[in-house]
Design a protein around this motif. Sequence first.
Motif, PDB file in Angstrom:
ATOM      1  N   THR A   1       4.058   1.562   2.894  1.00 47.91           N
ATOM      2  CA  THR A   1       5.241   2.395   2.748  1.00 47.91           C
ATOM      3  C   THR A   1       4.899   3.661   1.970  1.00 47.91           C
ATOM      4  N   HIS A   2       5.725   4.701   2.190  1.00 52.77           N
ATOM      5  CA  HIS A   2       5.626   5.915   1.385  1.00 52.77           C
ATOM      6  C   HIS A   2       6.745   5.966   0.370  1.00 52.77           C
ATOM      7  N   ASP A   3       7.625   4.960   0.376  1.00 56.66           N
ATOM      8  CA  ASP A   3       8.831   4.935  -0.444  1.00 56.66           C
ATOM      9  C   ASP A   3       8.578   4.102  -1.695  1.00 56.66           C
TER      10      ASP A   3
ATOM     11  N   LYS B   1      -3.215   4.603   3.837  1.00 53.68           N
ATOM     12  CA  LYS B   1      -2.597   3.275   3.782  1.00 53.68           C
ATOM     13  C   LYS B   1      -2.500   2.617   5.158  1.00 53.68           C
ATOM     14  N   SER B   2      -2.102   3.366   6.187  1.00 58.25           N
ATOM     15  CA  SER B   2      -2.037   2.788   7.534  1.00 58.25           C
ATOM     16  C   SER B   2      -3.419   2.526   8.091  1.00 58.25           C
ATOM     17  N   THR B   3      -4.383   3.364   7.728  1.00 58.22           N
ATOM     18  CA  THR B   3      -5.770   3.116   8.126  1.00 58.22           C
ATOM     19  C   THR B   3      -6.245   1.784   7.565  1.00 58.22           C
ATOM     20  N   ALA B   4      -5.940   1.526   6.287  1.00 56.77           N
ATOM     21  CA  ALA B   4      -6.326   0.258   5.676  1.00 56.77           C
ATOM     22  C   ALA B   4      -5.679  -0.917   6.391  1.00 56.77           C
TER      23      ALA B   4
ATOM     24  N   LEU C   1       0.870  -1.170   0.000  1.00 48.00           N
ATOM     25  CA  LEU C   1       0.000   0.000   0.000  1.00 48.00           C
ATOM     26  C   LEU C   1       0.904   1.216   0.000  1.00 48.00           C
ATOM     27  N   LEU C   2       0.791   2.037  -1.033  1.00 49.22           N
ATOM     28  CA  LEU C   2       1.775   3.082  -1.293  1.00 49.22           C
ATOM     29  C   LEU C   2       1.112   4.446  -1.390  1.00 49.22           C
TER      30      LEU C   2
ATOM     31  N   ASP D   1       4.618  -7.745  -5.243  1.00 50.60           N
ATOM     32  CA  ASP D   1       4.056  -8.328  -6.464  1.00 50.60           C
ATOM     33  C   ASP D   1       3.057  -7.368  -7.095  1.00 50.60           C
ATOM     34  N   ARG D   2       2.335  -6.640  -6.235  1.00 53.39           N
ATOM     35  CA  ARG D   2       1.378  -5.632  -6.717  1.00 53.39           C
ATOM     36  C   ARG D   2       1.423  -4.418  -5.807  1.00 53.39           C
ATOM     37  N   LEU D   3       1.142  -3.260  -6.393  1.00 54.84           N
ATOM     38  CA  LEU D   3       1.072  -2.011  -5.657  1.00 54.84           C
ATOM     39  C   LEU D   3      -0.357  -1.490  -5.659  1.00 54.84           C
ATOM     40  N   VAL D   4      -0.733  -0.869  -4.536  1.00 57.38           N
ATOM     41  CA  VAL D   4      -2.005  -0.148  -4.432  1.00 57.38           C
ATOM     42  C   VAL D   4      -1.648   1.286  -4.083  1.00 57.38           C
ATOM     43  N   VAL D   5      -1.825   2.201  -5.028  1.00 60.79           N
ATOM     44  CA  VAL D   5      -1.487   3.602  -4.814  1.00 60.79           C
ATOM     45  C   VAL D   5      -2.738   4.327  -4.317  1.00 60.79           C
ATOM     46  N   LEU D   6      -2.600   4.995  -3.163  1.00 60.00           N
ATOM     47  CA  LEU D   6      -3.732   5.668  -2.531  1.00 60.00           C
ATOM     48  C   LEU D   6      -3.514   7.169  -2.481  1.00 60.00           C
ATOM     49  N   ARG D   7      -4.620   7.897  -2.505  1.00 61.09           N
ATOM     50  CA  ARG D   7      -4.586   9.353  -2.345  1.00 61.09           C
ATOM     51  C   ARG D   7      -5.861   9.781  -1.640  1.00 61.09           C
ATOM     52  N   ASP D   8      -5.716  10.466  -0.520  1.00 62.74           N
ATOM     53  CA  ASP D   8      -6.873  10.953   0.230  1.00 62.74           C
ATOM     54  C   ASP D   8      -7.893   9.849   0.470  1.00 62.74           C
ATOM     55  N   GLY D   9      -7.395   8.639   0.775  1.00 62.86           N
ATOM     56  CA  GLY D   9      -8.269   7.518   1.100  1.00 62.86           C
ATOM     57  C   GLY D   9      -8.889   6.820  -0.082  1.00 62.86           C
ATOM     58  N   ARG D  10      -8.546   7.234  -1.299  1.00 59.95           N
ATOM     59  CA  ARG D  10      -9.128   6.638  -2.505  1.00 59.95           C
ATOM     60  C   ARG D  10      -8.044   5.939  -3.330  1.00 59.95           C
ATOM     61  N   THR D  11      -8.426   4.824  -3.919  1.00 61.30           N
ATOM     62  CA  THR D  11      -7.512   4.082  -4.772  1.00 61.30           C
ATOM     63  C   THR D  11      -7.283   4.828  -6.075  1.00 61.30           C
ATOM     64  N   GLN D  12      -6.010   5.023  -6.422  1.00 63.39           N
ATOM     65  CA  GLN D  12      -5.664   5.650  -7.689  1.00 63.39           C
ATOM     66  C   GLN D  12      -5.268   4.636  -8.747  1.00 63.39           C
TER      67      GLN D  12
END
Length: 369
Positions: free
Chosen positions: A194-196, A45-48, A37-38, A205-216
């Motif tokens: 991570t934020h890195d 991400k930490s909330t998730a 979760l990035l 294997d997969r990334l989940v990019v988040l912004r303001d609680g929403r999946t990008q």
Amino acid sequence: MARFHTLRLERVSRRFGRHQALHELELEISGGEFVALLGPSGCGKSTALNCLAGLLPLTGGAILLDGERIDQLAPERRGFGMVFQNYALFPHMTVRGNVAFGLRMGRVPKAEAAERTDRALELVHLTEHAHKRPGQLSGGQQQRVAIARAVVLEPRLVLMDEPLSNLDAALRLEMRAEIKRLHRRLGLTTVYVTHDQEEALSLADRLVVLRDGRTQQIGTPEEVYARPANRYVAGFMGYRTMLDAPLVATDGEHAQVDLAGTRLTGLDRSGAAAGGRVTVAVRPEDLDVVAEGGAGLPARVEVVEYHGRELAVEAALSDGRQVHFRTRARLAPDDEVRLAAPAERVLVFAADDDRTRTAAANPKAVTAS
């Protein structure tokens, strides 16, 4: 070790008062997968992760493990292991005591607990430090204790919350390799916050990019790196040069863009009509200094940083806007250069592209003419 086939988050949401920290996260994780979760601080991400762990109740949605809801189970009944950012070790206990703590609380028979503790200490190369207390260890060794404490429980899922952020650069590289080795050797399923972006790209294997609680965007490291879904993801994945420009002409696939007096031609990802605004995005490592007389964007060097084999350079276009590039050419402030990038390395987005997408998009190339 307990196994599962599929962990599914269905429209998982978390609200704090009027603030929506996580908005309808949809994610399916397969057993044995490593998912990162990035995003920046405050993206959710930490909330998730805490919702997965059971440390935060959901305000919407459900979490299902092989089809059975687990979001209403207490944390200790979910069978997950957790590695915290600050390690959360007991300072008065030895390394061995810290690793064995969860087994003792779970009333695992002494002989089995001892065997599993020995095995976990060996896995993280801490057998010779078993008698020490956390205060006698380095930061990297303390993180190994935290990892051993999580995996000794043989969890169905390992949750890691920024586990390397307190380490120096050299230790982060070492521990990245260690985490990946353990994940593969033990067949773990891991969700890693991570934020890195470099850390996420190297591990997951997969990334989940988040912004303001929403999946990008959700995708493999290659998909997210090479084909960011929108300009927010592009900016987060290292596209430091992001410049607005007018769209001169488009046929829906190819576009002509005017950037600081230079006509650019490329594939159109903007969806904009001629006369609209677009954003041109490019990474520093993808901008090249062209030979004298070659076509490209004219720029004047302003800042030069020595990075060993390369220089990191900030330069100004004729309209004063900054571009960032890397080069092995010996440059100095006030040098005049022309810059170009391979067509497949430059992306063009709508200037107001903040749309949310979960599928990887095709890259849009731009070439200077």
